[in-house]
Design a protein around this motif. Structure first.
Motif, PDB file in Angstrom:
ATOM      1  N   ALA A   5      20.679  26.955   5.287  1.00 58.56           N
ATOM      2  CA  ALA A   5      19.615  26.538   5.993  1.00 58.56           C
ATOM      3  C   ALA A   5      20.035  26.552   7.528  1.00 58.56           C
ATOM      4  O   ALA A   5      20.976  25.849   7.814  1.00 58.56           O
ATOM      5  CB  ALA A   5      19.083  25.095   5.691  1.00 58.56           C
ATOM      6  N   LYS A   6      19.415  26.993   8.444  1.00 55.45           N
ATOM      7  CA  LYS A   6      19.152  26.875   9.842  1.00 55.45           C
ATOM      8  C   LYS A   6      18.337  26.088  10.343  1.00 55.45           C
ATOM      9  O   LYS A   6      17.106  26.696  10.465  1.00 55.45           O
ATOM     10  CB  LYS A   6      19.213  28.583  10.555  1.00 55.45           C
ATOM     11  N   THR A   7      18.738  24.955  10.707  1.00 57.85           N
ATOM     12  CA  THR A   7      17.668  23.820  11.009  1.00 57.85           C
ATOM     13  C   THR A   7      17.483  23.864  12.415  1.00 57.85           C
ATOM     14  O   THR A   7      18.214  23.721  13.341  1.00 57.85           O
ATOM     15  CB  THR A   7      18.169  22.436  10.915  1.00 57.85           C
ATOM     16  N   ASP A   8      15.897  24.014  12.941  1.00 58.65           N
ATOM     17  CA  ASP A   8      15.579  24.095  14.129  1.00 58.65           C
ATOM     18  C   ASP A   8      15.321  22.599  14.709  1.00 58.65           C
ATOM     19  O   ASP A   8      15.699  22.441  15.713  1.00 58.65           O
ATOM     20  CB  ASP A   8      14.271  24.841  14.411  1.00 58.65           C
ATOM     21  N   TYR A  49      13.081  24.562   9.301  1.00 56.02           N
ATOM     22  CA  TYR A  49      14.080  25.336   9.185  1.00 56.02           C
ATOM     23  C   TYR A  49      14.123  26.753   8.734  1.00 56.02           C
ATOM     24  O   TYR A  49      13.021  27.009   7.899  1.00 56.02           O
ATOM     25  CB  TYR A  49      15.203  24.704   8.180  1.00 56.02           C
ATOM     26  N   GLU A 108      23.761  25.497  11.269  1.00 55.46           N
ATOM     27  CA  GLU A 108      23.556  26.226   9.864  1.00 55.46           C
ATOM     28  C   GLU A 108      24.285  25.495   8.971  1.00 55.46           C
ATOM     29  O   GLU A 108      25.513  25.152   9.126  1.00 55.46           O
ATOM     30  CB  GLU A 108      23.956  27.565  10.116  1.00 55.46           C
ATOM     31  N   PHE A 140      21.008  18.937   6.211  1.00 54.90           N
ATOM     32  CA  PHE A 140      20.156  19.620   7.176  1.00 54.90           C
ATOM     33  C   PHE A 140      20.923  18.880   8.488  1.00 54.90           C
ATOM     34  O   PHE A 140      21.032  17.703   8.366  1.00 54.90           O
ATOM     35  CB  PHE A 140      18.820  19.409   7.279  1.00 54.90           C
TER      36      PHE A 140
END
Length: 144
Positions: free
Chosen positions: A98-101, A121, A82, A77
């Protein structure tokens, strides 16, 4: 040097049109530094009584989650990025993404000090969205 820690772990999954799904447990673990990274290692508490050990490796920018046991998972992450990973069961192996916010890591530095890890994410298994996920860990060093 390994330090004993008390960990409160909570994960939530949000899928549009469904009630949020949550899972939480308390466990003990070890916190230690090796090279330029900090490691948090603990045994997950699952109802199905299968041992899964998790290691979180933090290098200041990337948090790597490594799960070993009946389930094997490796996912990194990085905030606002991503990342690719892998999820393996005895039956199959899948690519993950994973697209980590949000990624927040504050590890306890001294005895009785508290720390936390927060990850929010979007997760994809073999290209399929599984929803938005949130992992929260509260960590307290137990040593004197």
């Amino acid at each position: 040097m390994k330090r004993k820690v008390q960990i409160s772990f909570q994960t939530m999954t949000f899928v549009e049109g469904q009630e949020p799904d949550s899972f939480s447990f308390q466990t003990e673990g070890d916190l230690y530094v090796k090279g330029n990274a900090s490691y948090l290692r603990f045994k997950e508490a699952h109802a199905h009584q299968q041992d899964v050990f998790s290691t979180m490796k933090w290098d200041g920018k990337e948090l790597m989650l490594i799960r070993q046991g009946t389930i094997i998972m490796r996912q990194s992450f990085v905030a606002k990025q991503e990342t690719l990973g892998r999820y393996v069961t005895p039956e199959a192996s899948w690519e993950t993404r994973a697209k980590t916010d949000t990624l927040l890591v504050q590890l306890p530095k001294a005895a009785k000090q508290k720390g936390k890890i927060y990850i929010r994410y979007q997760f994809f298994l073999q290209g399929q969205a599984t929803g938005e996920h949130e992992i929260r860990l509260s960590i307290e060093r137990k040593d004197e």
